[in-house]
Design an enzyme around this catalytic site. Structure first.
Site, PDB file in Angstrom:
ATOM      1  N   GLU A  10       0.853  -1.189   0.000  1.00  0.00           N
ATOM      2  CA  GLU A  10       0.000   0.000   0.000  1.00  0.00           C
ATOM      3  C   GLU A  10       0.890   1.240   0.000  1.00  0.00           C
ATOM      4  OE1 GLU A  10      -3.526   2.115   2.641  1.00  0.00           O
ATOM      5  OE2 GLU A  10      -1.784   1.269   3.643  1.00  0.00           O
TER       6      GLU A  10
ATOM      7  N   ASP B 158     -10.798   2.026   2.425  1.00  0.00           N
ATOM      8  CA  ASP B 158     -10.519   3.363   2.964  1.00  0.00           C
ATOM      9  C   ASP B 158     -11.125   4.485   2.120  1.00  0.00           C
ATOM     10  OD1 ASP B 158      -8.902   2.409   5.083  1.00  0.00           O
ATOM     11  OD2 ASP B 158      -7.159   2.292   3.759  1.00  0.00           O
TER      12      ASP B 158
HETATM   13  C1  NOJ Z   1      -3.957   1.658   6.010  1.00  0.00           C
HETATM   14  C2  NOJ Z   1      -5.205   0.861   6.101  1.00  0.00           C
HETATM   15  O1  NOJ Z   1      -5.683   0.621   4.810  1.00  0.00           O
HETATM   16  C3  NOJ Z   1      -6.185   1.646   6.957  1.00  0.00           C
HETATM   17  O2  NOJ Z   1      -7.454   1.051   6.964  1.00  0.00           O
HETATM   18  C4  NOJ Z   1      -5.624   1.753   8.351  1.00  0.00           C
HETATM   19  O3  NOJ Z   1      -6.454   2.575   9.134  1.00  0.00           O
HETATM   20  C5  NOJ Z   1      -4.213   2.340   8.303  1.00  0.00           C
HETATM   21  N1  NOJ Z   1      -3.389   1.754   7.328  1.00  0.00           N
HETATM   22  C6  NOJ Z   1      -3.523   2.154   9.633  1.00  0.00           C
HETATM   23  O4  NOJ Z   1      -3.079   0.843   9.731  1.00  0.00           O
END
Ligand code: NOJ
Length: 533
Positions: A268, A330
């Protein structure tokens, strides 16, 4: 697991499906999804035509950030089941030739993790340097100006030991100190544990955050910041993220993963796309797939999309395999961002561009962001920053129009979206022109045509409202033309002719296409080029 064929890895040819475990399928009637529930839906996923399932975190966690705050990396959160359930899920998935990918969260742990409990116990504790502890500034106050993504300072004062610790996210998610080799070794043990259990790879959470500036310098302010944006964006992350050393850490993880047959590492990364390129490694020794989030972030504008695809194709290193995403847990769902008609066009784009696509659960039936009443908000970000919560995109999968959308026998942890009577798997399975029918047709076509999964990409001239490109295989070519507008558009095929292999409206297959082709409003077509002409 074996390679799909000698030339291509499964993760290059295949399609990934992101399941949000809390919301996919409940098997034990507690209103929360679980591993047995996911296993019970594998036949659906196989029918749909996906190759791998990525599960958001399933490990023990206080769930302050819905599982991204892990308190034990080598076990299963009882909410989701047991290690035996996990082993069964792997076995059942592999029996169907479906891979299982886990979410690795190496940047931070829960503040309840044993490592952190030790670390905060005293300054002398051997685990102290596993986390990032700093003294207050001489006059008092946090060591520097770094901000937490979830709001406020990224530094939390620890009264008992008289130092601050760093947390890029919540204070309940302290960041590990990846400059300490003991942390690397502990995490390699975690990775080995899951690889030995048959896990086919990992999506690595916030991988660009792993290493921070060794001198902890202040971040500069962001000259383009506007107050309607999240306060976190008021500073650039020059010193708190994307440090040069991070690729070395990833390479260490990759070396371990490469000891196992054909596993995949996805990362990510929310950075300008050109800066994600180095995460492949200078010689392909880092991530297999640094996530490409352009289709989530950019405005749905034909000129912008065309430019983004061409630029990305142009900047990929020779060893770099592309990937595409239109939604995740997200970000707003694609239907809510661009509307249901254009979401069908986006599906064609996602599944015909060169590169590995990731489908977010529910995308295939056109789920939209659900309305969450204030008293039902679960997401910490939503509680802290009203309007910015992520619950609307994490609601239960809509399987049917029955009680709780077929997700659970009990009231679900988040409300089921109101549109579930219309938007559900059972109903769309019966409808030959549904979104689900479109996804399935696209996935089957892609699977049966090497040109569409591993073929070359070449852009194709088109009028302003249209994005068009060719996918070129060893003996077949396809022209994909996407109308990103609500009016008809004409595309000049030049000397090409062929037949429509698929229209996003699912009513036009087999029709001939030559010279000037008319795209109907919000229509995307895949044309199989007639090579004998
Ligand atoms: C990225 C994740 O996709 C998200 O959902 C999370 O809140 C943050 N990282 C913290 O781990």
């Amino acid at each position: 697991m074996r390679k799909t064929n000698a030339r291509w890895h499964w993760w290059q040819k295949g399609v990934i499906y992101q399941a949000y475990p809390l919301s996919f399928q409940d098997s034990n009637g507690d209103g929360k999804g679980d591993l047995q529930g996911i296993a019970s839906r594998l036949d659906y996923l196989k029918w749909l035509g996906i190759d791998a399932v990525w599960l958001c975190p399933i490990f023990p966690s206080p769930m302050v950030d819905c599982g991204y705050d892990i308190s034990d990396y080598q076990n299963i959160n009882p909410v989701f089941g047991t290690l035996a359930d996990f082993d069964r899920l792997i076995a059942e998935a592999h029996r169907r030739d479906i891979r299982i990918l886990l979410d690795l969260v190496p940047n931070h742990t829960s503040d309840r993790h044993f490592w952190f409990l030790q670390s905060r116990a005293s300054r002398e504790n051997p685990k102290r340097s596993w986390y990032i502890w700093r003294n207050a500034q001489p006059g008092g106050g946090p060591p520097n100006n770094w901000l937490s993504i979830f709001g406020g300072s990224a530094w939390e004062w620890d009264e008992a030991t008289g130092q601050y610790y760093y947390h890029a996210f919540l204070k309940e998610q302290p960041d590990l100190n990846w400059r300490n080799p003991e942390v690397l070794h502990a995490m390699l043990d975690v990775i080995r544990f899951w690889l030995e259990r048959g896990t086919d790879g990992f999506r690595i959470d916030v991988v660009w955050h792993l290493i921070k500036d060794a001198l902890f310098r202040d971040n500069p302010s962001n000259p383009t910041y506007t107050p309607d944006q999240s306060p976190y964006l008021s500073l650039l992350t020059t010193y708190s993220a994307d440090q040069p050393e991070v690729v070395e850490v990833i390479t260490r993880i990759r070396r371990l993963v490469d000891q196992y047959d054909d596993r995949v590492l996805i990362g990510e990364i929310y950075l300008p796309i050109e800066r994600t390129m180095r995460y492949y490694g200078s010689d392909g020794e880092a991530l297999h797939l640094p996530f490409n989030f352009q289709l989530i972030q950019l405005p749905w504008d034909p000129g912008i999309i065309r430019h983004a695809v061409e630029q990305y194709e142009g900047m990929l290193p020779t060893h770099g395999w592309p990937n595409w995403v239109i939604g995740n847990h997200d970000r707003r769902r694609v239907v809510s961002r661009i509307g249901p008609e254009q979401a069908r066009v986006a599906a064609v784009l996602l599944l015909t561009l060169r590169g590995t696509p990731t489908i977010y659960y529910g995308e295939e039936i056109g789920m939209s962001d659900a309305a969450i009443p204030e008293e039902r908000v679960v997401d910490t970000r939503g509680k802290r920053q009203p309007g910015r919560g992520r619950d609307p995109v994490r609601t239960p999968m809509q399987w049917s129009d029955g009680p709780n959308a077929g997700f659970s026998a009990a009231a679900p942890w988040l409300p089921v979206s109101r549109d579930c009577e219309r938007v559900n798997v059972a109903r769309q399975t019966e409808d030959a022109r549904s979104m689900l029918a479109l996804y399935r047709r696209l996935l089957l076509l892609r699977l049966s045509q090497p040109a569409l999964n591993v073929g070359q990409y070449r852009s194709f001239p088109a009028p302003d409202g249209v994005v068009a490109y060719l996918r070129i295989g060893d003996d077949k070519r396809f022209l994909i033309a996407l109308n990103l507008t609500g009016s008809c558009q004409e595309v000049n095929l030049g000397n090409l002719s062929g037949r429509v292999a698929l229209s996003s409206l699912l009513d036009d297959e087999g029709q001939g296409a030559s010279s000037t082709m008319t795209l109907r409003e919000n229509e995307a077509v895949i044309i199989e080029i007639d090579e004998s002409a």
